[in-house]
Design an enzyme around this catalytic site. Sequence first.
Site, PDB file in Angstrom:
ATOM      1  N   ASP A   1      44.566 -17.123  29.425  1.00 25.09           N
ATOM      2  CA  ASP A   1      45.553 -15.830  29.720  1.00 25.09           C
ATOM      3  C   ASP A   1      45.831 -14.993  28.603  1.00 25.09           C
ATOM      4  O   ASP A   1      46.527 -15.656  27.610  1.00 25.09           O
ATOM      5  CB  ASP A   1      46.573 -16.413  30.606  1.00 25.09           C
ATOM      6  CG  ASP A   1      47.256 -15.358  31.359  1.00 25.09           C
ATOM      7  OD1 ASP A   1      47.597 -14.376  30.796  1.00 25.09           O
ATOM      8  OD2 ASP A   1      47.503 -15.617  32.563  1.00 25.09           O
TER       9      ASP A   1
ATOM     10  N   SER B   1      45.836 -10.574  32.164  1.00 22.79           N
ATOM     11  CA  SER B   1      46.147 -11.460  33.387  1.00 22.79           C
ATOM     12  C   SER B   1      45.915 -10.548  34.666  1.00 22.79           C
ATOM     13  O   SER B   1      44.683 -10.032  34.960  1.00 22.79           O
ATOM     14  CB  SER B   1      47.099 -12.240  33.491  1.00 22.79           C
ATOM     15  OG  SER B   1      47.360 -13.222  34.147  1.00 22.79           O
TER      16      SER B   1
END
Length: 303
Positions: free
Chosen positions: A155, A40
Site C-alpha cells: 500500500d 490505495s
Amino acid sequence: MKQKVALVLGSGGARGLAHIGVIEELEARGYEISSVAGTSMGAMIGGFYAAGVLEPFAKRMCSLTTRDLWHYMDLTISSRGFVKGDRIFKIIHEEFTHDVNIEKLRIPFTAVATDLVSHELEVFDKGSLFTAVRASISVPDVFTPVELDKKRLVDGGVISPIPIPYVKRRNDDILVVVNLSGDDRGYESHSKKTPRKFGHEARKKEEEKHTLHQKLAQFFTFQMPGIKFDYLETIGETFELMQREIAALTIQNHQPDIVINIPFQLATPWEFDRSAEIRATGREIAISALDAWEEKRLIKSAG
C-alpha cells in the site's frame, strides 16, 4: 471554458468510496478533471475513472453485502498477508482494468505503492494499470504484496497517503485533494446515529456480520493461538493513525486550492457493505467544500 482540476485521492479503505461522490459533484458542476493521482483506494477509484469504468465499478460496490465480502476473502496462512486476493483481483482485472496501460488512459494518471525492499515510494505513471492498482491497495499484513522486479510492493499509504507531488499539473488547473483522514470530532458514526432495526432484513444483515466475525476469529486463533483481540480492527486503527499524521503534514506543505476532508469517523476501512452511504456522504461533503471555495473566489473577484 471549464475549470481544470488536478485531483488527488487519498487512502482510507472503504471510505475511498467517498471519492466517487466527490468526482460526481465535480463533474456535475462542470469542472474538468484533467489529471488524477491516488493511493490505495484512491488509486483504484482514480484509475477506474481515468479508464472510463468508474460507474460500473460504483454500481458493483454499492450492491455488496457482508456475505459477498466473506466470499471474496480467500484467506491464507502467510507471514506476508492473510488475504491472497485472487478472487478480488480477478474481478478487478477482468471487469475493469483488463490489460490497459496507464499511457493509454484518457487523462494522465499516477498511482503510488511502497517498496518494502528499498523502503522507497514506487510511482506508477506508465505500464500496467492492473499492476499499479494491485500494488497500491495491498495493505500490509492483509493482502499479500506484489513481487515485481525484485521489489516487494505494498500500500502506497505507508509512505504517501495523499500523493500530491505526483499528480500531473497544468498552468490553468486548480489542485483538489480528497483527504480520507479528516477529523470531525462532532461527526457521529453510522452505528451511533442510526437506531437499530429489528426487521427480517436487518436481522439477516446482523447475522451475516456476526458469522463473518466468527470465521475471522477462528482463522486467527488457528494461525496465532491465544489471540483475543480483533485483529482487523487493530491493523486498521494502527495504519490509520500513521496515515492521519502524514496526510496532515502533506496538506500543510503543499497548500491545495481545495481540500475535501472526509472524516475518518465515517467508516472503518473494512465497511464496504456501506458503499452506497459512503458514496453519498462523499458528495455531500464535496458540495459544502466546493460551495465555500466558489463563494470565496466570487468575493475575491468582485473585490
